[in-house]
Design an enzyme around this catalytic site. Structure first.
Site, PDB file in Angstrom:
ATOM      1  N   ASP A  99       0.841  -1.085  -0.048  1.00 40.19           N
ATOM      2  CA  ASP A  99      -0.067   0.036   0.009  1.00 40.19           C
ATOM      3  C   ASP A  99       0.790   1.155  -0.062  1.00 40.19           C
ATOM      4  O   ASP A  99       1.872   1.263   0.887  1.00 40.19           O
ATOM      5  CB  ASP A  99      -0.793  -0.007   1.352  1.00 40.19           C
ATOM      6  CG  ASP A  99      -1.888   0.888   1.317  1.00 40.19           C
ATOM      7  OD1 ASP A  99      -2.395   1.502   0.296  1.00 40.19           O
ATOM      8  OD2 ASP A  99      -2.554   1.211   2.465  1.00 40.19           O
TER       9      ASP A  99
ATOM     10  N   HIS B  67      -7.453   9.850   4.072  1.00 35.88           N
ATOM     11  CA  HIS B  67      -7.146   8.791   5.333  1.00 35.88           C
ATOM     12  C   HIS B  67      -7.336   9.370   6.392  1.00 35.88           C
ATOM     13  O   HIS B  67      -7.237  10.099   6.761  1.00 35.88           O
ATOM     14  CB  HIS B  67      -5.674   8.424   4.811  1.00 35.88           C
ATOM     15  CG  HIS B  67      -5.339   7.866   3.667  1.00 35.88           C
ATOM     16  ND1 HIS B  67      -4.755   8.940   2.582  1.00 35.88           N
ATOM     17  CD2 HIS B  67      -5.421   6.522   3.155  1.00 35.88           C
ATOM     18  CE1 HIS B  67      -4.474   8.047   1.399  1.00 35.88           C
ATOM     19  NE2 HIS B  67      -4.911   7.050   1.778  1.00 35.88           N
TER      20      HIS B  67
ATOM     21  N   GLU C  72      -1.733   6.257  -8.346  1.00 32.08           N
ATOM     22  CA  GLU C  72      -2.644   7.348  -7.778  1.00 32.08           C
ATOM     23  C   GLU C  72      -2.485   8.515  -8.551  1.00 32.08           C
ATOM     24  O   GLU C  72      -1.292   9.057  -9.103  1.00 32.08           O
ATOM     25  CB  GLU C  72      -2.303   7.469  -6.340  1.00 32.08           C
ATOM     26  CG  GLU C  72      -2.984   8.639  -5.548  1.00 32.08           C
ATOM     27  CD  GLU C  72      -2.850   8.779  -4.020  1.00 32.08           C
ATOM     28  OE1 GLU C  72      -2.697   7.689  -3.549  1.00 32.08           O
ATOM     29  OE2 GLU C  72      -2.816   9.778  -3.726  1.00 32.08           O
TER      30      GLU C  72
HETATM   31  P1  13P Z   1      -8.626   4.914   6.027  1.00 33.69           P
HETATM   32  O1  13P Z   1      -7.575   4.637   7.206  1.00 33.69           O
HETATM   33  O2  13P Z   1      -9.228   6.024   6.091  1.00 33.69           O
HETATM   34  O3  13P Z   1      -9.537   3.593   6.118  1.00 33.69           O
HETATM   35  O4  13P Z   1      -7.860   4.542   4.674  1.00 33.69           O
HETATM   36  C1  13P Z   1      -7.087   3.647   4.466  1.00 33.69           C
HETATM   37  C2  13P Z   1      -6.412   3.494   3.139  1.00 33.69           C
HETATM   38  O5  13P Z   1      -6.847   4.088   2.136  1.00 33.69           O
HETATM   39  C3  13P Z   1      -4.940   2.712   3.006  1.00 33.69           C
HETATM   40  O6  13P Z   1      -4.568   2.953   1.559  1.00 33.69           O
END
Ligand code: 13P
Length: 281
Positions: free
Chosen positions: A84, A179, A136
């Protein structure tokens, strides 16, 4: 079985549902998520941030832990192991070389030409190893590893240019989600989301899934969102349960009992999200 995200996300896009991406932080989280998704018989993407990777010891530890869990727990659902917000080619390459099946190259802090150059470099390496790539466009801000606070929304034109020049497998356009917890209500630009979906053949990804109301999640799925990332909501759910446990069990010292006191709440939350996303095998 470990798989990349190609077929998972295309099936989700066509079937109008979303695959959950849950961030993992340790062995227990990976185990609980795998057990619950296996019980529900739905595919899952285990997301690992660079910070979480460092915390757990490295890409090889995570790959071996996740494949070990899949084997020993007889997990039969498709599982994707995903980096990620990979911040560099080197980071994506290290994840791929360790056995990750999917990576996100997040070059959204750069101007578009640099984002394209870096993303293309990662796609070329990843595709040679049968690994899928998410990119992204714009910048999804908030409070996570490597994420700068301020957001910039994506434009249709930038998404089209990046897609045409990189051959990515999925795209996370910044369209108002953040996020972490929202201050006020999430304000998603569905109009641009629909235009991007109509223009590009690839599935779209919604970051910052925590705190988006159910009706907006459903609408986003109808606009081509095929993967929804959730981190904060699982953390908050787990932490609340563990705090409750510690308040009523002041003498507790066994880490298995303390960490495990969040298991049921975490699994219930996972089931709730999977049902909201209408995830199918
Ligand atoms: P959240 O922490 O807002 O749920 O987002 C998670 C995210 O987008 C990880 O890439």
């Amino acid at each position: 079985m470990l798989v990349n995200t190609k077929e998972l996300l295309l099936n989700a896009k066509n079937g109008k549902y979303a695959i959950p991406h849950f961030n993992i932080n340790n062995l227990e989280w990976a185990k609980y998520i795998l057990e619950e998704c296996n019980k529900l018989n739905v595919p899952v993407i285990l997301g690992v941030s660079e910070g979480a990777c460092k915390y757990m010891g490295g890409f090889n530890v995570i790959y071996k832990m996740v494949t070990g869990l899949i084997e020993d727990l007889n997990i039969n659902i498709p599982v994707s192991l995903h980096l990620d917000h990979g911040s560099s080619f080197e980071s994506c390459k290290a994840a791929i070389d360790a056995g990750f099946t999917s990576v996100m190259i997040d070059a959204s802090r750069y101007e578009l030409p640099t984002n394209i150059k870096l993303t293309k470099e990662v796609v070329e390496y990843a595709h040679s190893k049968n690994v899928t790539v998410e990119a992204e466009v714009g910048h999804i801000g908030g409070t996570e590893d490597n994420i700068t606070n301020t957001s910039t929304n994506a434009t249709l034109e930038d998404c089209e240019v990046l897609y045409k020049n990189t051959d990515i497998d999925s795209l996370a356009p910044a369209l108002g989600s953040v996020h972490g917890f929202y201050k006020g209500e999430a304000n998603l630009d569905f109009e641009t989301m629909q235009k991007i979906n109509a223009s590009l053949p690839i599935p779209l990804v919604l970051h910052g899934g925590t705190g988006i109301p159910a009706e907006k999640i459903s609408y986003a799925i109808s606009c081509g969102i095929a993967k929804i990332n959730i981190n904060t909501e699982l953390q908050a759910t787990w932490a609340k349960a563990v705090k409750n446990f510690l308040e009523t069990n002041e003498d507790a010292i066994d880490p298995r009992k303390i960490i495990g006191s969040g298991e049921e709440a975490l699994k219930n939350k996972i089931a709730e999200l999977v049902s909201l996303f209408k995830t199918k095998i």
